[in-house]
Design a protein around this motif. Structure first.
Motif, PDB file in Angstrom:
ATOM      1  N   LEU A   1     -30.196 -15.509  26.968  1.00 61.65           N
ATOM      2  CA  LEU A   1     -30.366 -14.793  27.891  1.00 61.65           C
ATOM      3  C   LEU A   1     -30.021 -13.751  27.729  1.00 61.65           C
ATOM      4  O   LEU A   1     -29.608 -12.934  26.490  1.00 61.65           O
ATOM      5  CB  LEU A   1     -28.423 -15.703  28.147  1.00 61.65           C
ATOM      6  CG  LEU A   1     -28.270 -15.190  29.663  1.00 61.65           C
ATOM      7  CD1 LEU A   1     -28.723 -15.558  30.839  1.00 61.65           C
ATOM      8  CD2 LEU A   1     -26.537 -15.289  29.644  1.00 61.65           C
TER       9      LEU A   1
ATOM     10  N   MET B   1     -17.766 -20.467  30.173  1.00 55.77           N
ATOM     11  CA  MET B   1     -18.919 -19.962  29.295  1.00 55.77           C
ATOM     12  C   MET B   1     -19.465 -18.799  29.851  1.00 55.77           C
ATOM     13  O   MET B   1     -20.372 -17.829  29.339  1.00 55.77           O
ATOM     14  CB  MET B   1     -19.290 -21.347  29.013  1.00 55.77           C
ATOM     15  CG  MET B   1     -21.049 -20.873  27.900  1.00 55.77           C
ATOM     16  SD  MET B   1     -20.627 -20.383  26.183  1.00 55.77           S
ATOM     17  CE  MET B   1     -20.181 -21.344  25.248  1.00 55.77           C
ATOM     18  N   LYS B   2     -19.371 -19.145  31.315  1.00 57.37           N
ATOM     19  CA  LYS B   2     -20.368 -17.970  32.029  1.00 57.37           C
ATOM     20  C   LYS B   2     -20.217 -16.452  31.920  1.00 57.37           C
ATOM     21  O   LYS B   2     -20.425 -15.855  31.501  1.00 57.37           O
ATOM     22  CB  LYS B   2     -20.749 -18.653  33.951  1.00 57.37           C
ATOM     23  CG  LYS B   2     -21.413 -17.900  34.407  1.00 57.37           C
ATOM     24  CD  LYS B   2     -20.899 -17.740  35.761  1.00 57.37           C
ATOM     25  CE  LYS B   2     -22.385 -16.905  36.740  1.00 57.37           C
ATOM     26  NZ  LYS B   2     -22.345 -17.672  37.813  1.00 57.37           N
TER      27      LYS B   2
ATOM     28  N   ILE C   1     -27.156 -18.694  23.100  1.00 60.33           N
ATOM     29  CA  ILE C   1     -25.687 -18.939  24.196  1.00 60.33           C
ATOM     30  C   ILE C   1     -25.840 -20.215  23.263  1.00 60.33           C
ATOM     31  O   ILE C   1     -27.139 -21.066  23.505  1.00 60.33           O
ATOM     32  CB  ILE C   1     -25.657 -18.498  25.008  1.00 60.33           C
ATOM     33  CG1 ILE C   1     -25.811 -17.324  25.117  1.00 60.33           C
ATOM     34  CG2 ILE C   1     -24.497 -18.795  25.492  1.00 60.33           C
ATOM     35  CD1 ILE C   1     -25.023 -16.204  24.420  1.00 60.33           C
TER      36      ILE C   1
ATOM     37  N   ILE D   1     -20.882 -14.830  28.837  1.00 57.65           N
ATOM     38  CA  ILE D   1     -22.759 -14.737  28.535  1.00 57.65           C
ATOM     39  C   ILE D   1     -22.725 -13.845  28.478  1.00 57.65           C
ATOM     40  O   ILE D   1     -23.065 -12.236  28.519  1.00 57.65           O
ATOM     41  CB  ILE D   1     -23.113 -16.223  29.370  1.00 57.65           C
ATOM     42  CG1 ILE D   1     -23.020 -17.148  28.851  1.00 57.65           C
ATOM     43  CG2 ILE D   1     -24.375 -15.538  29.452  1.00 57.65           C
ATOM     44  CD1 ILE D   1     -23.806 -17.746  29.417  1.00 57.65           C
TER      45      ILE D   1
ATOM     46  N   GLU E   1     -25.260 -24.585  23.335  1.00 53.87           N
ATOM     47  CA  GLU E   1     -25.512 -25.332  24.339  1.00 53.87           C
ATOM     48  C   GLU E   1     -26.480 -24.252  25.022  1.00 53.87           C
ATOM     49  O   GLU E   1     -26.388 -25.277  26.370  1.00 53.87           O
ATOM     50  CB  GLU E   1     -24.304 -25.913  24.697  1.00 53.87           C
ATOM     51  CG  GLU E   1     -23.664 -26.269  23.449  1.00 53.87           C
ATOM     52  CD  GLU E   1     -22.491 -26.658  23.931  1.00 53.87           C
ATOM     53  OE1 GLU E   1     -21.848 -27.303  24.817  1.00 53.87           O
ATOM     54  OE2 GLU E   1     -21.582 -27.488  22.800  1.00 53.87           O
ATOM     55  N   GLN E   2     -26.831 -23.549  25.302  1.00 47.98           N
ATOM     56  CA  GLN E   2     -27.221 -22.863  26.976  1.00 47.98           C
ATOM     57  C   GLN E   2     -28.680 -21.971  26.622  1.00 47.98           C
ATOM     58  O   GLN E   2     -29.299 -21.907  26.927  1.00 47.98           O
ATOM     59  CB  GLN E   2     -26.839 -21.889  27.232  1.00 47.98           C
ATOM     60  CG  GLN E   2     -25.107 -22.286  28.147  1.00 47.98           C
ATOM     61  CD  GLN E   2     -24.486 -21.784  28.667  1.00 47.98           C
ATOM     62  OE1 GLN E   2     -24.938 -20.659  29.265  1.00 47.98           O
ATOM     63  NE2 GLN E   2     -23.105 -21.868  29.182  1.00 47.98           N
TER      64      GLN E   2
ATOM     65  N   THR F   1     -30.019 -14.224  34.833  1.00 44.38           N
ATOM     66  CA  THR F   1     -29.583 -15.384  35.885  1.00 44.38           C
ATOM     67  C   THR F   1     -29.430 -14.682  37.189  1.00 44.38           C
ATOM     68  O   THR F   1     -29.132 -14.808  37.485  1.00 44.38           O
ATOM     69  CB  THR F   1     -28.326 -16.117  34.924  1.00 44.38           C
ATOM     70  OG1 THR F   1     -27.828 -15.008  35.288  1.00 44.38           O
ATOM     71  CG2 THR F   1     -28.781 -16.825  33.911  1.00 44.38           C
TER      72      THR F   1
END
Length: 108
Positions: free
Chosen positions: A74, A1-2, A68, A5, A70-71, A95
């Motif tokens: 961003l 997932m990172k 995003i 993103i 569940e996050q 981030t």
């Protein structure tokens, strides 16, 4: 997932081309990974494979944000705007991650 993103947020630098309906972008992340995404200018949806996410882009500020799953939200800030195939721009994520995105295709 990172990785998703990073690539999705990098897309904001391509929002400026006024005539393109879709733009395909290759993302070279500073972590050594590369991904390709297609962005639909009419719907503000970024897609890679079977994954799609909505995004917004503040062109004046050069900031793209995406919610995003569940996050949460961003954002990415871009150091320039690319408007044609072959042009690139760097970005910094909220981030702290960085990379370079390059337009590889545009279609109306």
């Amino acid at each position: 997932m990172k990785k998703f993103i990073t690539a999705a947020l990098a897309a904001g630098f391509i929002a400026a081309p006024a005539l393109a309906a879709t733009v395909t972008v290759s993302f070279a992340n500073d972590d050594g990974t590369t991904q390709e995404w297609t962005f639909d200018d009419a719907t503000n949806i970024a897609t890679t494979g079977d994954l799609s996410v909505p995004y917004t882009f503040d062109q004046e500020a050069g900031v793209l944000c995406a919610d995003i799953p569940e996050q949460g939200e961003l954002c990415a800030t871009f150091d320039g705007v690319a408007q044609a195939v072959g042009e690139s721009a760097g970005y910094t994520l909220s981030t702290g991650g960085t990379g370079t995105a390059t337009i590889t295709a545009m279609a109306e």
